[in-house]
Design a protein around this motif. Structure first.
Motif, PDB file in Angstrom:
ATOM      1  N   PHE A  74      38.309  44.958  35.933  1.00 16.53           N
ATOM      2  CA  PHE A  74      36.924  45.339  36.185  1.00 16.53           C
ATOM      3  C   PHE A  74      36.023  44.849  35.053  1.00 16.53           C
ATOM      4  O   PHE A  74      34.934  44.319  35.291  1.00 16.53           O
ATOM      5  CB  PHE A  74      36.803  46.853  36.356  1.00 16.53           C
ATOM      6  CG  PHE A  74      35.419  47.293  36.721  1.00 16.53           C
ATOM      7  CD1 PHE A  74      34.930  47.081  38.001  1.00 16.53           C
ATOM      8  CD2 PHE A  74      34.592  47.903  35.785  1.00 16.53           C
ATOM      9  CE1 PHE A  74      33.645  47.476  38.346  1.00 16.53           C
ATOM     10  CE2 PHE A  74      33.318  48.296  36.115  1.00 16.53           C
ATOM     11  CZ  PHE A  74      32.840  48.089  37.401  1.00 16.53           C
ATOM     12  N   GLN A  75      36.478  44.995  33.822  1.00 21.71           N
ATOM     13  CA  GLN A  75      35.712  44.506  32.676  1.00 21.71           C
ATOM     14  C   GLN A  75      35.556  42.989  32.731  1.00 21.71           C
ATOM     15  O   GLN A  75      34.492  42.464  32.400  1.00 21.71           O
ATOM     16  CB  GLN A  75      36.375  44.926  31.374  1.00 21.71           C
ATOM     17  CG  GLN A  75      36.244  46.403  31.087  1.00 21.71           C
ATOM     18  CD  GLN A  75      36.965  46.823  29.820  1.00 21.71           C
ATOM     19  OE1 GLN A  75      37.867  46.146  29.343  1.00 21.71           O
ATOM     20  NE2 GLN A  75      36.574  47.967  29.278  1.00 21.71           N
ATOM     21  N   GLN A  76      36.609  42.293  33.146  1.00 28.82           N
ATOM     22  CA  GLN A  76      36.524  40.830  33.279  1.00 28.82           C
ATOM     23  C   GLN A  76      35.483  40.452  34.329  1.00 28.82           C
ATOM     24  O   GLN A  76      34.710  39.513  34.133  1.00 28.82           O
ATOM     25  CB  GLN A  76      37.886  40.247  33.665  1.00 28.82           C
ATOM     26  CG  GLN A  76      38.916  40.300  32.573  1.00 28.82           C
ATOM     27  CD  GLN A  76      40.297  39.880  33.056  1.00 28.82           C
ATOM     28  OE1 GLN A  76      40.596  39.880  34.243  1.00 28.82           O
ATOM     29  NE2 GLN A  76      41.157  39.532  32.103  1.00 28.82           N
ATOM     30  N   MET A  77      35.449  41.198  35.437  1.00 26.49           N
ATOM     31  CA  MET A  77      34.461  40.928  36.478  1.00 26.49           C
ATOM     32  C   MET A  77      33.053  41.157  35.952  1.00 26.49           C
ATOM     33  O   MET A  77      32.151  40.347  36.178  1.00 26.49           O
ATOM     34  CB  MET A  77      34.695  41.815  37.701  1.00 26.49           C
ATOM     35  CG  MET A  77      35.902  41.441  38.502  1.00 26.49           C
ATOM     36  SD  MET A  77      36.145  42.349  40.065  1.00 26.49           S
ATOM     37  CE  MET A  77      35.198  43.820  39.906  1.00 26.49           C
ATOM     38  N   GLN A  78      32.867  42.268  35.246  1.00 28.65           N
ATOM     39  CA  GLN A  78      31.544  42.561  34.687  1.00 28.65           C
ATOM     40  C   GLN A  78      31.108  41.465  33.724  1.00 28.65           C
ATOM     41  O   GLN A  78      29.954  41.028  33.754  1.00 28.65           O
ATOM     42  CB  GLN A  78      31.558  43.898  33.954  1.00 28.65           C
ATOM     43  CG  GLN A  78      31.531  45.092  34.862  1.00 28.65           C
ATOM     44  CD  GLN A  78      31.463  46.388  34.084  1.00 28.65           C
ATOM     45  OE1 GLN A  78      32.203  46.580  33.121  1.00 28.65           O
ATOM     46  NE2 GLN A  78      30.596  47.287  34.500  1.00 28.65           N
ATOM     47  N   SER A  79      32.006  41.034  32.872  1.00 31.34           N
ATOM     48  CA  SER A  79      31.672  39.982  31.903  1.00 31.34           C
ATOM     49  C   SER A  79      31.289  38.691  32.603  1.00 31.34           C
ATOM     50  O   SER A  79      30.325  38.029  32.214  1.00 31.34           O
ATOM     51  CB  SER A  79      32.850  39.722  30.967  1.00 31.34           C
ATOM     52  OG  SER A  79      33.092  40.838  30.157  1.00 31.34           O
ATOM     53  N   ALA A  80      32.053  38.331  33.630  1.00 29.76           N
ATOM     54  CA  ALA A  80      31.769  37.089  34.358  1.00 29.76           C
ATOM     55  C   ALA A  80      30.387  37.155  34.996  1.00 29.76           C
ATOM     56  O   ALA A  80      29.624  36.181  34.966  1.00 29.76           O
ATOM     57  CB  ALA A  80      32.840  36.841  35.417  1.00 29.76           C
ATOM     58  N   VAL A  81      30.035  38.309  35.554  1.00 29.29           N
ATOM     59  CA  VAL A  81      28.728  38.464  36.195  1.00 29.29           C
ATOM     60  C   VAL A  81      27.616  38.435  35.160  1.00 29.29           C
ATOM     61  O   VAL A  81      26.623  37.722  35.315  1.00 29.29           O
ATOM     62  CB  VAL A  81      28.681  39.775  37.021  1.00 29.29           C
ATOM     63  CG1 VAL A  81      27.267  40.082  37.491  1.00 29.29           C
ATOM     64  CG2 VAL A  81      29.628  39.693  38.205  1.00 29.29           C
ATOM     65  N   GLY A 120      30.444  31.339  36.519  1.00 30.58           N
ATOM     66  CA  GLY A 120      30.899  31.121  37.890  1.00 30.58           C
ATOM     67  C   GLY A 120      32.358  30.749  37.991  1.00 30.58           C
ATOM     68  O   GLY A 120      33.046  31.168  38.918  1.00 30.58           O
ATOM     69  N   GLY A 121      32.844  29.976  37.029  1.00 31.89           N
ATOM     70  CA  GLY A 121      34.245  29.575  37.046  1.00 31.89           C
ATOM     71  C   GLY A 121      35.180  30.759  36.898  1.00 31.89           C
ATOM     72  O   GLY A 121      36.182  30.873  37.605  1.00 31.89           O
ATOM     73  N   GLU A 122      34.850  31.662  35.996  1.00 33.31           N
ATOM     74  CA  GLU A 122      35.666  32.851  35.781  1.00 33.31           C
ATOM     75  C   GLU A 122      35.577  33.783  36.986  1.00 33.31           C
ATOM     76  O   GLU A 122      36.578  34.366  37.412  1.00 33.31           O
ATOM     77  CB  GLU A 122      35.221  33.590  34.510  1.00 33.31           C
ATOM     78  CG  GLU A 122      35.960  34.879  34.236  1.00 33.31           C
ATOM     79  CD  GLU A 122      37.440  34.714  33.905  1.00 33.31           C
ATOM     80  OE1 GLU A 122      38.126  35.745  33.776  1.00 33.31           O
ATOM     81  OE2 GLU A 122      37.933  33.572  33.775  1.00 33.31           O
ATOM     82  N   ALA A 123      34.389  33.922  37.547  1.00 27.94           N
ATOM     83  CA  ALA A 123      34.221  34.769  38.729  1.00 27.94           C
ATOM     84  C   ALA A 123      35.059  34.237  39.892  1.00 27.94           C
ATOM     85  O   ALA A 123      35.721  35.005  40.587  1.00 27.94           O
ATOM     86  CB  ALA A 123      32.747  34.840  39.119  1.00 27.94           C
ATOM     87  N   LEU A 124      35.051  32.931  40.081  1.00 28.60           N
ATOM     88  CA  LEU A 124      35.850  32.328  41.149  1.00 28.60           C
ATOM     89  C   LEU A 124      37.341  32.515  40.898  1.00 28.60           C
ATOM     90  O   LEU A 124      38.097  32.814  41.819  1.00 28.60           O
ATOM     91  CB  LEU A 124      35.519  30.840  41.283  1.00 28.60           C
ATOM     92  CG  LEU A 124      36.233  30.095  42.404  1.00 28.60           C
ATOM     93  CD1 LEU A 124      35.928  30.714  43.754  1.00 28.60           C
ATOM     94  CD2 LEU A 124      35.838  28.627  42.380  1.00 28.60           C
ATOM     95  N   ARG A 125      37.769  32.380  39.659  1.00 32.93           N
ATOM     96  CA  ARG A 125      39.186  32.578  39.320  1.00 32.93           C
ATOM     97  C   ARG A 125      39.616  33.998  39.660  1.00 32.93           C
ATOM     98  O   ARG A 125      40.668  34.222  40.271  1.00 32.93           O
ATOM     99  CB  ARG A 125      39.417  32.302  37.830  1.00 32.93           C
ATOM    100  CG  ARG A 125      40.893  32.387  37.427  1.00 32.93           C
ATOM    101  CD  ARG A 125      41.062  32.370  35.914  1.00 32.93           C
ATOM    102  NE  ARG A 125      40.601  33.585  35.275  1.00 32.93           N
ATOM    103  CZ  ARG A 125      41.265  34.754  35.284  1.00 32.93           C
ATOM    104  NH1 ARG A 125      42.411  34.855  35.904  1.00 32.93           N
ATOM    105  NH2 ARG A 125      40.773  35.803  34.676  1.00 32.93           N
ATOM    106  N   LEU A 126      38.794  34.983  39.287  1.00 30.14           N
ATOM    107  CA  LEU A 126      39.119  36.379  39.589  1.00 30.14           C
ATOM    108  C   LEU A 126      39.123  36.637  41.087  1.00 30.14           C
ATOM    109  O   LEU A 126      40.009  37.324  41.608  1.00 30.14           O
ATOM    110  CB  LEU A 126      38.115  37.309  38.900  1.00 30.14           C
ATOM    111  CG  LEU A 126      38.251  37.423  37.388  1.00 30.14           C
ATOM    112  CD1 LEU A 126      37.021  38.104  36.790  1.00 30.14           C
ATOM    113  CD2 LEU A 126      39.507  38.196  37.029  1.00 30.14           C
ATOM    114  N   LEU A 127      38.165  36.069  41.789  1.00 34.78           N
ATOM    115  CA  LEU A 127      38.099  36.252  43.236  1.00 34.78           C
ATOM    116  C   LEU A 127      39.346  35.694  43.915  1.00 34.78           C
ATOM    117  O   LEU A 127      39.937  36.339  44.787  1.00 34.78           O
ATOM    118  CB  LEU A 127      36.836  35.589  43.788  1.00 34.78           C
ATOM    119  CG  LEU A 127      36.561  35.774  45.268  1.00 34.78           C
ATOM    120  CD1 LEU A 127      36.481  37.248  45.622  1.00 34.78           C
ATOM    121  CD2 LEU A 127      35.292  35.071  45.648  1.00 34.78           C
TER     122      LEU A 127
END
Length: 58
Positions: free
Chosen positions: A19-26, A31-38
């Motif tokens: 969740f923290q990784q998602m918040q940081s990416a946002v 965008g690259g990190e958000a896509l990786r998590l998705l």
């Protein structure tokens, strides 16, 4: 957009760190990190679904 199962919602449990990784990416606009998590979460949902199907087969 295609939906594999329109009536049944999928539940994904995420760890606090994820969740923290998602918040940081946002917040960072990464965008690259958000896509990786998705992609990671979609893969996990598919694996959960496949395990569920196998358990119903007997």
């Amino acid at each position: 957009m295609l939906s594999e199962n329109k009536g049944t919602p999928e539940i994904l449990t995420i760890a606090p760190e994820e969740f923290q990784q998602m918040q940081s990416a946002v917040l960072d606009g990464d965008g690259g990190e958000a896509l990786r998590l998705l992609k990671k979460f979609v893969k996990r949902l598919k694996e959960q679904k496949n395990r569920g199907l196998k358990s119903h087969l007997g």
